[in-house]
Design a protein around this motif. Structure first.
Motif, short mmCIF file in Angstrom:
data_model
loop_
_atom_site.label_atom_id
_atom_site.label_comp_id
_atom_site.label_asym_id
_atom_site.label_seq_id
_atom_site.Cartn_x
_atom_site.Cartn_y
_atom_site.Cartn_z
N TRP A 149 0.83 -1.21 0.00
CA TRP A 149 0.00 0.00 0.00
C TRP A 149 0.86 1.26 0.00
O TRP A 149 0.52 2.26 -0.62
CB TRP A 149 -0.92 0.04 1.23
N TRP A 150 1.99 1.22 0.72
CA TRP A 150 2.87 2.40 0.83
C TRP A 150 3.89 2.46 -0.32
O TRP A 150 4.41 3.51 -0.62
CB TRP A 150 3.64 2.37 2.16
N HIS B 54 -0.86 7.56 14.78
CA HIS B 54 0.43 6.98 14.41
C HIS B 54 0.47 6.58 12.94
O HIS B 54 1.48 6.77 12.26
CB HIS B 54 0.70 5.76 15.30
N PHE B 55 -0.62 6.02 12.45
CA PHE B 55 -0.62 5.46 11.10
C PHE B 55 -2.02 5.50 10.51
O PHE B 55 -3.00 5.24 11.22
CB PHE B 55 -0.22 3.98 11.18
N ARG C 193 -8.70 4.89 -2.73
CA ARG C 193 -8.28 6.23 -2.31
C ARG C 193 -9.09 7.34 -2.98
O ARG C 193 -9.70 7.12 -4.01
CB ARG C 193 -6.78 6.42 -2.60
N LYS C 194 -9.02 8.51 -2.36
CA LYS C 194 -9.66 9.72 -2.88
C LYS C 194 -11.18 9.64 -2.88
O LYS C 194 -11.83 10.30 -3.68
CB LYS C 194 -9.15 10.05 -4.29
N HIS C 195 -11.73 8.81 -2.00
CA HIS C 195 -13.18 8.75 -1.86
C HIS C 195 -13.61 9.08 -0.43
O HIS C 195 -14.73 8.78 -0.04
CB HIS C 195 -13.72 7.38 -2.27
N GLY C 196 -12.68 9.63 0.33
CA GLY C 196 -13.06 10.10 1.67
C GLY C 196 -12.92 9.09 2.80
O GLY C 196 -13.32 9.38 3.92
N THR D 12 4.97 13.11 9.90
CA THR D 12 5.16 12.41 8.64
C THR D 12 6.54 12.76 8.07
O THR D 12 7.20 13.68 8.55
CB THR D 12 4.00 12.73 7.66
N ASN E 158 6.94 12.70 2.00
CA ASN E 158 5.62 12.12 1.76
C ASN E 158 4.62 13.24 1.43
O ASN E 158 3.80 13.64 2.25
CB ASN E 158 5.16 11.30 2.97
N SER F 17 0.90 12.58 2.01
CA SER F 17 0.48 12.68 3.40
C SER F 17 0.38 14.14 3.84
O SER F 17 -0.54 14.52 4.57
CB SER F 17 1.49 11.92 4.28
C1 LIG Z 1 -2.87 9.39 2.57
C2 LIG Z 1 -4.06 8.42 2.43
C3 LIG Z 1 -4.31 7.76 3.78
C4 LIG Z 1 -5.30 9.23 2.01
O1 LIG Z 1 -6.43 8.35 1.99
P1 LIG Z 1 -7.75 8.70 1.12
O2 LIG Z 1 -8.86 7.82 1.60
O3 LIG Z 1 -7.41 8.67 -0.30
O4 LIG Z 1 -8.03 10.20 1.56
P2 LIG Z 1 -9.45 10.96 1.47
O5 LIG Z 1 -10.14 10.55 0.22
O6 LIG Z 1 -10.20 10.79 2.76
O7 LIG Z 1 -8.96 12.45 1.31
C5 LIG Z 1 -9.16 13.45 2.31
C6 LIG Z 1 -8.60 14.74 1.79
O8 LIG Z 1 -7.18 14.63 1.54
C7 LIG Z 1 -6.88 15.01 0.20
N1 LIG Z 1 -5.94 14.07 -0.41
C8 LIG Z 1 -5.95 12.73 -0.27
N2 LIG Z 1 -4.98 12.16 -1.01
C9 LIG Z 1 -4.34 13.19 -1.64
C10 LIG Z 1 -3.28 13.26 -2.58
N3 LIG Z 1 -2.68 12.15 -3.02
N4 LIG Z 1 -2.91 14.49 -3.01
C11 LIG Z 1 -3.53 15.59 -2.59
N5 LIG Z 1 -4.57 15.59 -1.72
C12 LIG Z 1 -4.96 14.41 -1.25
C13 LIG Z 1 -8.18 14.88 -0.56
O9 LIG Z 1 -8.22 15.78 -1.63
C14 LIG Z 1 -9.23 15.15 0.47
O10 LIG Z 1 -9.49 16.51 0.57
P3 LIG Z 1 -10.99 17.07 0.28
O11 LIG Z 1 -11.90 16.23 1.13
O12 LIG Z 1 -10.88 18.49 0.70
O13 LIG Z 1 -11.19 16.83 -1.17
C15 LIG Z 1 -3.79 7.36 1.33
O14 LIG Z 1 -3.34 7.98 0.15
C16 LIG Z 1 -2.75 6.30 1.72
O15 LIG Z 1 -3.08 5.28 2.32
N6 LIG Z 1 -1.48 6.56 1.36
C17 LIG Z 1 -0.38 5.64 1.69
C18 LIG Z 1 -0.11 5.63 3.15
C19 LIG Z 1 0.32 6.98 3.72
O16 LIG Z 1 1.14 7.69 3.17
N7 LIG Z 1 -0.27 7.32 4.89
C20 LIG Z 1 -0.06 8.58 5.58
C21 LIG Z 1 1.15 8.60 6.46
S1 LIG Z 1 1.00 7.55 7.90
#
Ligand SMILES: CC(C)(COP(=O)(O)OP(=O)(O)OC[C@H]1O[C@@H](n2cnc3c(N)ncnc32)[C@H](O)[C@@H]1OP(=O)(O)O)[C@@H](O)C(=O)NCCC(=O)NCCS
Length: 159
Positions: A23-24, A72-73, A81-84, A109, A113, A116
């Motif tokens: 995933w990462w 933490h994580f 992703r990108k569906h909230g 973070t 990243n 993140s």
């Molecule tokens: C970071 C992560 C957890 C986001 O999960 P997600 O379910 O896609 O996020 P959401 O859809 O809830 O997004 C919430 C907000 O963040 C923003 N966002 C999410 N991913 C983004 C990206 N790649 N680039 C820019 N903005 C982003 C969205 O636009 C959204 O904002 P909005 O509601 O104002 O439109 C996911 O990409 C992931 O698992 N990444 C790998 C692991 C990681 O890096 N974790 C974080 C560090 S521990």
């Protein structure tokens, strides 16, 4: 699409660490020892669809900083992703933290990243100013050991 959310359990550890490196896109499983699943069940969450893991959040209420909670994580399946979903997981955590009278939530973070950093800004976190700049972001140098800088985030839960 709907995700089932529930508290994490120690028995979830194995299936979570089995997917996180993919995933990462790098090795992160070592940062998720079982203790988080065993001792922070009430503040950690698992998201599933039809029994398949779609996301998770590992957080806790700080023991030493009694007005703070800490995440933490968080991870979401790449196809989900990108569906909230991460926002939903964070909001669930905020509710639990507020119920426990916590007024702020923090997390850190890596400066590289960008995803993140963008995510946390979108969720209303502010960057706690550090002592140097990396990739245009204020970082706390040597935060997690020599040469390991971190971006520190904070969000007010009373707003
Ligand atoms: C970071 C992560 C957890 C986001 O999960 P997600 O379910 O896609 O996020 P959401 O859809 O809830 O997004 C919430 C907000 O963040 C923003 N966002 C999410 N991913 C983004 C990206 N790649 N680039 C820019 N903005 C982003 C969205 O636009 C959204 O904002 P909005 O509601 O104002 O439109 C996911 O990409 C992931 O698992 N990444 C790998 C692991 C990681 O890096 N974790 C974080 C560090 S521990």
């Amino acid at each position: 699409m709907h995700h089932d959310l529930r508290n994490a359990q120690a028995s979830d550890h194995e299936r979570v660490i089995a997917v996180v490196d993919a995933w990462w896109g790098r090795n992160v499983a070592d940062m998720l020892p079982k203790l988080f699943f065993k001792h922070f069940e009430n503040t950690s969450f698992i998201a599933e669809q039809h029994g398949q893991l779609t996301g998770f959040l590992i957080g806790f209420l700080s023991q030493s900083r009694t007005n703070e909670a800490y995440i933490h994580f968080v991870g979401v399946h790449p196809e989900q992703r990108k569906h909230g979903l991460a926002r939903t997981l964070y909001e669930r955590f905020f509710e639990v933290a507020r119920d426990a009278s916590r007024s702020t939530v923090g997390c850190v973070t890596s400066p590289y990243n960008q995803r993140s950093i963008a995510f946390h800004r979108a969720l209303g976190f502010e960057i706690v100013p550090g002592d140097s700049i990396e990739d245009g972001v204020s970082v706390h140098s040597n935060y997690d050991g020599k040469g390991v800088a971190r971006v520190q985030f904070r969000r007010d839960l009373t707003l």
